[in-house]
Design a protein around this motif. Structure first.
Motif, PDB file in Angstrom:
ATOM      1  N   LEU A  95       0.775  -1.101   0.065  1.00 25.81           N
ATOM      2  CA  LEU A  95      -0.160  -0.080   0.162  1.00 25.81           C
ATOM      3  C   LEU A  95       0.816   1.158  -0.082  1.00 25.81           C
ATOM      4  O   LEU A  95       1.934   1.235   0.435  1.00 25.81           O
ATOM      5  CB  LEU A  95      -0.777  -0.013   1.148  1.00 25.81           C
ATOM      6  N   ALA A  96       0.493   2.392  -0.787  1.00 28.33           N
ATOM      7  CA  ALA A  96       0.916   3.534  -0.548  1.00 28.33           C
ATOM      8  C   ALA A  96       0.654   4.014   0.992  1.00 28.33           C
ATOM      9  O   ALA A  96      -0.026   3.539   1.637  1.00 28.33           O
ATOM     10  CB  ALA A  96       0.412   4.622  -1.309  1.00 28.33           C
ATOM     11  N   SER A  97       2.027   4.788   1.412  1.00 30.03           N
ATOM     12  CA  SER A  97       1.962   5.121   3.064  1.00 30.03           C
ATOM     13  C   SER A  97       0.563   5.584   3.412  1.00 30.03           C
ATOM     14  O   SER A  97       0.212   5.097   4.655  1.00 30.03           O
ATOM     15  CB  SER A  97       2.961   6.068   3.338  1.00 30.03           C
ATOM     16  N   SER A  98      -0.098   6.413   2.940  1.00 29.17           N
ATOM     17  CA  SER A  98      -1.606   7.101   3.352  1.00 29.17           C
ATOM     18  C   SER A  98      -2.501   6.111   3.453  1.00 29.17           C
ATOM     19  O   SER A  98      -3.276   5.789   4.510  1.00 29.17           O
ATOM     20  CB  SER A  98      -1.982   8.112   2.542  1.00 29.17           C
ATOM     21  N   ILE A  99      -2.575   4.930   2.579  1.00 29.46           N
ATOM     22  CA  ILE A  99      -3.600   3.855   2.698  1.00 29.46           C
ATOM     23  C   ILE A  99      -3.163   2.778   3.754  1.00 29.46           C
ATOM     24  O   ILE A  99      -4.035   2.309   4.417  1.00 29.46           O
ATOM     25  CB  ILE A  99      -3.770   3.382   1.383  1.00 29.46           C
ATOM     26  N   ALA A 100      -1.737   2.683   3.906  1.00 27.51           N
ATOM     27  CA  ALA A 100      -1.215   1.851   4.733  1.00 27.51           C
ATOM     28  C   ALA A 100      -1.763   2.233   6.147  1.00 27.51           C
ATOM     29  O   ALA A 100      -1.789   1.191   7.090  1.00 27.51           O
ATOM     30  CB  ALA A 100       0.189   1.594   4.745  1.00 27.51           C
ATOM     31  N   ASP A 101      -1.649   3.508   6.485  1.00 26.74           N
ATOM     32  CA  ASP A 101      -2.034   4.188   7.697  1.00 26.74           C
ATOM     33  C   ASP A 101      -3.567   3.789   7.958  1.00 26.74           C
ATOM     34  O   ASP A 101      -3.899   3.269   9.171  1.00 26.74           O
ATOM     35  CB  ASP A 101      -1.773   5.593   7.869  1.00 26.74           C
ATOM     36  N   LEU A 102      -4.366   3.879   7.141  1.00 23.82           N
ATOM     37  CA  LEU A 102      -5.827   3.589   7.155  1.00 23.82           C
ATOM     38  C   LEU A 102      -6.063   2.215   7.489  1.00 23.82           C
ATOM     39  O   LEU A 102      -7.079   1.605   8.509  1.00 23.82           O
ATOM     40  CB  LEU A 102      -6.417   4.020   5.922  1.00 23.82           C
TER      41      LEU A 102
END
Length: 111
Positions: A95-102
């Motif tokens: 995942l891209a980092s912003s989606i990984a956080d979600l």
């Protein structure tokens, strides 16, 4: 581009109260006309039109990796949420980092 897929995964989504499985398939990366590479992926939604998209990279590895990430972003964007085995699962894709956080928040039950 060839329709030969190199990997697939079955996901699930709840539609009208029923859990419905569906497949996501990633095709073999191929060179494009501009000298880069593209990798197509297909999402066979059980409740709407199937999706065919491409991700592009400087080589076959990057194209496949970005196809994984792009498909993951698309799967995360739909409602109700897509899951792998059980509701609330992570999808098991890069995942891209912003989606990984979600996804980390979702796995902890915070979303």
């Amino acid at each position: 581009m060839s329709d030969d897929w190199v990997c697939e995964r079955e996901y699930r989504i709840v539609v009208d109260g029923d859990v419905r499985p569906f497949m996501v398939r990633w095709m073999k990366p191929a060179p494009d006309a501009l000298g880069d590479w593209s990798c197509r992926y297909d999402i066979e939604w059980p409740h709407e039109a199937h999706v065919r998209r491409r991700a592009f990279g400087v080589d076959s590895t990057q194209a496949l990796y970005l196809a994984f990430q792009t498909a993951a972003a698309e799967l995360h964007a739909v409602q109700p949420p897509v899951f792998w085995f059980d509701p609330g699962d992570v999808l098991g894709l890069p995942l891209a980092s912003s989606i990984a956080d979600l996804e980390a928040d979702r796995a902890k039950g915070r979303s």
